[in-house]
Scaffold this motif. Sequence first.
Motif, PDB file in Angstrom:
ATOM      1  N   MET A   1      -1.205   6.277 -15.589  1.00 23.42           N
ATOM      2  CA  MET A   1      -1.252   5.055 -15.473  1.00 23.42           C
ATOM      3  C   MET A   1      -1.877   4.471 -14.376  1.00 23.42           C
ATOM      4  O   MET A   1      -1.829   4.970 -13.322  1.00 23.42           O
ATOM      5  N   LEU A   2      -2.581   3.168 -14.537  1.00 24.45           N
ATOM      6  CA  LEU A   2      -3.375   2.679 -13.239  1.00 24.45           C
ATOM      7  C   LEU A   2      -2.633   1.646 -12.787  1.00 24.45           C
ATOM      8  O   LEU A   2      -1.858   0.683 -13.436  1.00 24.45           O
ATOM      9  N   GLN A   3      -2.666   1.479 -11.486  1.00 24.68           N
ATOM     10  CA  GLN A   3      -2.110   0.426 -10.712  1.00 24.68           C
ATOM     11  C   GLN A   3      -3.269  -0.248  -9.883  1.00 24.68           C
ATOM     12  O   GLN A   3      -3.899   0.317  -9.089  1.00 24.68           O
ATOM     13  N   LEU A   4      -3.574  -1.482  -9.959  1.00 26.72           N
ATOM     14  CA  LEU A   4      -4.489  -2.265  -9.497  1.00 26.72           C
ATOM     15  C   LEU A   4      -3.868  -3.391  -8.509  1.00 26.72           C
ATOM     16  O   LEU A   4      -3.188  -4.179  -9.164  1.00 26.72           O
ATOM     17  N   VAL A   5      -4.438  -3.788  -7.217  1.00 32.33           N
ATOM     18  CA  VAL A   5      -3.934  -4.613  -6.553  1.00 32.33           C
ATOM     19  C   VAL A   5      -5.059  -5.655  -6.139  1.00 32.33           C
ATOM     20  O   VAL A   5      -5.976  -4.967  -5.671  1.00 32.33           O
ATOM     21  N   TYR A   6      -5.090  -6.757  -6.287  1.00 32.93           N
ATOM     22  CA  TYR A   6      -6.286  -7.712  -6.130  1.00 32.93           C
ATOM     23  C   TYR A   6      -5.766  -8.952  -5.372  1.00 32.93           C
ATOM     24  O   TYR A   6      -4.732  -9.559  -5.589  1.00 32.93           O
ATOM     25  N   SER A  77      -6.468  -2.153  -4.190  1.00 29.89           N
ATOM     26  CA  SER A  77      -6.364  -0.923  -4.250  1.00 29.89           C
ATOM     27  C   SER A  77      -6.348  -0.733  -5.680  1.00 29.89           C
ATOM     28  O   SER A  77      -6.035  -1.663  -6.254  1.00 29.89           O
ATOM     29  N   SER A  78      -6.685   0.515  -5.935  1.00 31.22           N
ATOM     30  CA  SER A  78      -6.893   1.025  -7.578  1.00 31.22           C
ATOM     31  C   SER A  78      -6.125   2.430  -7.532  1.00 31.22           C
ATOM     32  O   SER A  78      -7.095   3.397  -6.688  1.00 31.22           O
ATOM     33  N   ARG A  79      -5.211   2.789  -8.104  1.00 33.89           N
ATOM     34  CA  ARG A  79      -4.857   4.197  -7.868  1.00 33.89           C
ATOM     35  C   ARG A  79      -4.034   4.430  -9.257  1.00 33.89           C
ATOM     36  O   ARG A  79      -3.294   3.688  -9.823  1.00 33.89           O
ATOM     37  N   GLU A  80      -3.827   5.679  -9.524  1.00 29.87           N
ATOM     38  CA  GLU A  80      -3.113   6.387 -10.622  1.00 29.87           C
ATOM     39  C   GLU A  80      -1.558   6.477  -9.982  1.00 29.87           C
ATOM     40  O   GLU A  80      -1.419   6.722  -8.917  1.00 29.87           O
ATOM     41  N   ILE A  81      -0.674   6.087 -11.016  1.00 29.55           N
ATOM     42  CA  ILE A  81       0.898   6.106 -10.681  1.00 29.55           C
ATOM     43  C   ILE A  81       1.291   7.017 -11.847  1.00 29.55           C
ATOM     44  O   ILE A  81       1.045   6.809 -13.016  1.00 29.55           O
ATOM     45  N   GLU A  82       2.651   7.503 -11.549  1.00 34.32           N
ATOM     46  CA  GLU A  82       3.244   8.292 -12.430  1.00 34.32           C
ATOM     47  C   GLU A  82       4.395   7.485 -13.248  1.00 34.32           C
ATOM     48  O   GLU A  82       4.535   7.399 -14.342  1.00 34.32           O
ATOM     49  N   THR A  83       4.947   6.446 -12.674  1.00 33.20           N
ATOM     50  CA  THR A  83       5.882   5.528 -13.028  1.00 33.20           C
ATOM     51  C   THR A  83       5.631   4.040 -12.645  1.00 33.20           C
ATOM     52  O   THR A  83       5.240   3.917 -11.477  1.00 33.20           O
TER      53      THR A  83
END
Length: 132
Positions: A1-6, A77-83
């Motif tokens: 899953m991708l988490q992106l913060v802008y 930030s742009s990162r893969e997250i597990e949950t």
Amino acid sequence: MLQLVYVSSVTPGAGATDPAAILAVSRANNRRDAITGMLYADGGRFLQALEGPPDKVEAAIDRIKADKRHRSIVILSSREIETREFGEWEMAHSTPGEDADSFIARIAKLAANASPNVRATFEGFAQARRGA
């Protein structure tokens, strides 16, 4: 899953930034695309975390980049997250005359399960924007 913060700025004169309208459209789009996260809006700035399937999160940020209400979009930030860190999608919007401490406390509560860096981004942004 991708988490992106802008973070982005509101484009002056680019159209309505009515929080209720933004919330209604965003909830429908995010429900359809299995995206969760949090949107901070104070009438001058947006700070948003989006999390979900990578293709859907990237399509959402492409829509945001094409939205003339946003300018100076910066991906923090742009990162893969597990949950999922935010659960259901929420919007925190500061209204004129709202108590700044209450608003900051609401931000802290909504970001409580986020990673320390993402939580600090939201809490620090709310603190910094308190006087804006």
